[in-house]
Design a protein around this motif. Structure first.
Motif, PDB file in Angstrom:
ATOM      1  N   PRO A 206      49.996  47.578  54.561  1.00  0.00           N
ATOM      2  CA  PRO A 206      50.048  46.131  54.804  1.00  0.00           C
ATOM      3  C   PRO A 206      50.107  45.821  56.297  1.00  0.00           C
ATOM      4  CG  PRO A 206      51.582  46.768  53.069  1.00  0.00           C
ATOM      5  CD  PRO A 206      51.085  48.041  53.681  1.00  0.00           C
ATOM      6  N   GLN A 207      49.553  44.682  56.677  1.00  0.00           N
ATOM      7  CA  GLN A 207      49.490  44.312  58.094  1.00  0.00           C
ATOM      8  C   GLN A 207      49.965  42.871  58.285  1.00  0.00           C
ATOM      9  OE1 GLN A 207      45.451  44.904  59.321  1.00  0.00           O
ATOM     10  NE2 GLN A 207      45.611  47.142  59.392  1.00  0.00           N
ATOM     11  N   TRP A 208      50.413  42.616  59.523  1.00  0.00           N
ATOM     12  CA  TRP A 208      50.758  41.239  59.891  1.00  0.00           C
ATOM     13  C   TRP A 208      49.459  40.469  60.157  1.00  0.00           C
ATOM     14  CZ3 TRP A 208      55.379  39.558  58.917  1.00  0.00           C
ATOM     15  CH2 TRP A 208      56.468  40.408  58.991  1.00  0.00           C
ATOM     16  N   ILE A 209      49.307  39.339  59.496  1.00  0.00           N
ATOM     17  CA  ILE A 209      48.129  38.483  59.662  1.00  0.00           C
ATOM     18  C   ILE A 209      48.607  37.152  60.237  1.00  0.00           C
ATOM     19  CG2 ILE A 209      46.154  37.409  58.553  1.00  0.00           C
ATOM     20  CD1 ILE A 209      46.082  40.448  58.543  1.00  0.00           C
ATOM     21  N   VAL A 210      47.950  36.727  61.314  1.00  0.00           N
ATOM     22  CA  VAL A 210      48.365  35.483  61.975  1.00  0.00           C
ATOM     23  C   VAL A 210      47.293  34.421  61.795  1.00  0.00           C
ATOM     24  CG1 VAL A 210      49.781  36.714  63.661  1.00  0.00           C
ATOM     25  CG2 VAL A 210      47.382  36.239  64.169  1.00  0.00           C
ATOM     26  N   GLY A 211      47.745  33.142  61.726  1.00  0.00           N
ATOM     27  CA  GLY A 211      46.837  32.015  61.671  1.00  0.00           C
ATOM     28  C   GLY A 211      46.614  31.420  63.054  1.00  0.00           C
TER      29      GLY A 211
ATOM     30  N   LEU B  66      51.112  30.408  61.659  1.00  0.00           N
ATOM     31  CA  LEU B  66      51.556  31.085  60.440  1.00  0.00           C
ATOM     32  C   LEU B  66      51.406  32.599  60.617  1.00  0.00           C
ATOM     33  CD1 LEU B  66      52.483  30.780  57.466  1.00  0.00           C
ATOM     34  CD2 LEU B  66      50.067  30.801  56.810  1.00  0.00           C
ATOM     35  N   VAL B  67      52.476  33.340  60.354  1.00  0.00           N
ATOM     36  CA  VAL B  67      52.480  34.808  60.418  1.00  0.00           C
ATOM     37  C   VAL B  67      52.869  35.337  59.038  1.00  0.00           C
ATOM     38  CG1 VAL B  67      53.439  36.853  61.508  1.00  0.00           C
ATOM     39  CG2 VAL B  67      53.058  34.777  62.858  1.00  0.00           C
ATOM     40  N   GLN B  68      51.988  36.147  58.435  1.00  0.00           N
ATOM     41  CA  GLN B  68      52.243  36.669  57.093  1.00  0.00           C
ATOM     42  C   GLN B  68      52.012  38.177  57.045  1.00  0.00           C
ATOM     43  OE1 GLN B  68      49.394  33.953  55.052  1.00  0.00           O
ATOM     44  NE2 GLN B  68      51.094  33.628  53.620  1.00  0.00           N
ATOM     45  N   CYS B  69      52.773  38.858  56.193  1.00  0.00           N
ATOM     46  CA  CYS B  69      52.564  40.285  55.898  1.00  0.00           C
ATOM     47  C   CYS B  69      51.731  40.363  54.623  1.00  0.00           C
ATOM     48  CB  CYS B  69      53.904  41.010  55.721  1.00  0.00           C
ATOM     49  SG  CYS B  69      53.720  42.761  55.306  1.00  0.00           S
ATOM     50  N   LEU B  70      50.500  40.858  54.758  1.00  0.00           N
ATOM     51  CA  LEU B  70      49.579  40.895  53.625  1.00  0.00           C
ATOM     52  C   LEU B  70      49.047  42.308  53.392  1.00  0.00           C
ATOM     53  CD1 LEU B  70      47.424  37.705  54.362  1.00  0.00           C
ATOM     54  CD2 LEU B  70      49.433  37.898  52.864  1.00  0.00           C
TER      55      LEU B  70
END
Length: 305
Positions: free
Chosen positions: A205-210, A227-231
């Motif tokens: 999984p990686q950190w995905i930023v908006g 927005l910062v999400q772990c996906l």
């Protein structure tokens, strides 16, 4: 010598008087007539055997009446040395092309002529006068029982990590090929319809930023959020990302001041969000609506909170 006249149970006696094998006593070796040729053509053998006869009447007797040391050897000679007429030669039948519902099996058929015991020639079919034997014949004419039909395997799903391949398994008629109920086919022979697979290891999984939102200040220093999400690699939320690698969700920003705009003392703007893509949902998520600045920038989102 003492002779006992009483019977001796279990013991039997037989007396064979010695035989005189002297040839001068009326016995001698003789050659028989030549035997028939072993083959009709292409070279055979005839044999003259040696037998023991009584000289008185030339009757054939057992060989032990004649002297073994003086027995002559058998005679052999060649016969029927001319080549044979061309004939058809057939090889063995092949396996049947089908196990049921009628198949064919084949064999090799050649026109050959034997020249000698060790030599034969293959001739053109026209050299053999008789009708040529058949090259094929039908076989396994009985009807086929119902059987399982397995279609091709699907791709491995998912594309990484542990997964499965699937395929469709059908029961079909052995005679017509029509699809039947699975109860018509033997249960113990049903092919498997799913197997495990693992093409490669999935990425972690990686950190995905908006994208960054608008700067909070219309003039001068302010703040902007994203927005910062772990996906996972499939886009599903995960909690397995490393916290120390988490990108910043907020940073300082600066807006250019436009001193030519008139200063209005009346607030004629309606209650609305400045950025409805990524900024205001984060304000609500992190409970920043209680702060005057964020409540103003996300007026519509913060209503009722």
């Amino acid at each position: 010598m003492v002779l006992v006249r009483e019977e001796n149970p279990g013991i039997h006696y037989r007396f064979n008087p010695p035989l005189n094998r002297d040839p001068l006593n009326g016995f001698s070796w003789f050659y028989t007539s030549w035997s028939r040729c072993s083959v009709l053509c292409a070279g055979g053998v005839q044999i003259q055997q040696v037998v023991c006869k009584r000289l008185l009447d030339h009757t054939v007797v057992y060989n032990h009446f004649c002297d073994k040391k003086s027995k002559p050897k058998e005679k052999r000679r060649s016969c029927n040395t001319e080549p044979c007429s061309p004939t058809w030669w057939t090889g063995g039948w092949s396996e049947c092309s089908r196990s049921c519902n009628g198949g064919l099996r084949t064999r090799e058929v050649l026109c050959k002529r034997r020249i000698s015991v060790t030599e034969e020639k293959i001739l053109d079919d026209s050299a053999c006068s008789s009708h040529r034997p058949s090259l094929t014949e039908p076989c396994n004419n009985h009807s086929c029982p119902p059987e399982w039909l397995a279609l091709d395997w699907s791709e491995c799903t998912p594309s990484c990590g542990p997964g499965y391949r699937h395929r469709v398994v059908l029961c079909k008629s052995g005679e017509s090929g029509d699809i039947l109920s699975e109860s018509r086919c033997p249960k113990h022979g049903r092919p498997t319809s799913r197997v495990r697979c693992n093409l490669k290891r999935c990425p972690p999984p990686q950190w995905i930023v908006g994208p960054w939102g608008e700067c909070s200040a219309k003039c001068g220093l302010g703040q902007e959020m994203r927005l910062v999400q772990c996906l996972t690699h499939t886009g599903q939320p995960s909690n397995e990302c490393l916290d120390h690698q988490r990108p910043a969700a907020m940073q300082q920003c600066r807006s250019k001041c436009d001193f030519n705009l008139p200063i209005s003392t009346e607030n004629t703007e309606e209650c609305k969000d400045v950025n409805t893509v990524a900024y205001c949902p984060l304000v609500l998520r992190f409970k920043f609506c209680s702060r005057p600045y964020f409540r103003q920038m996300c007026c519509k989102t913060c209503q009722g909170h």
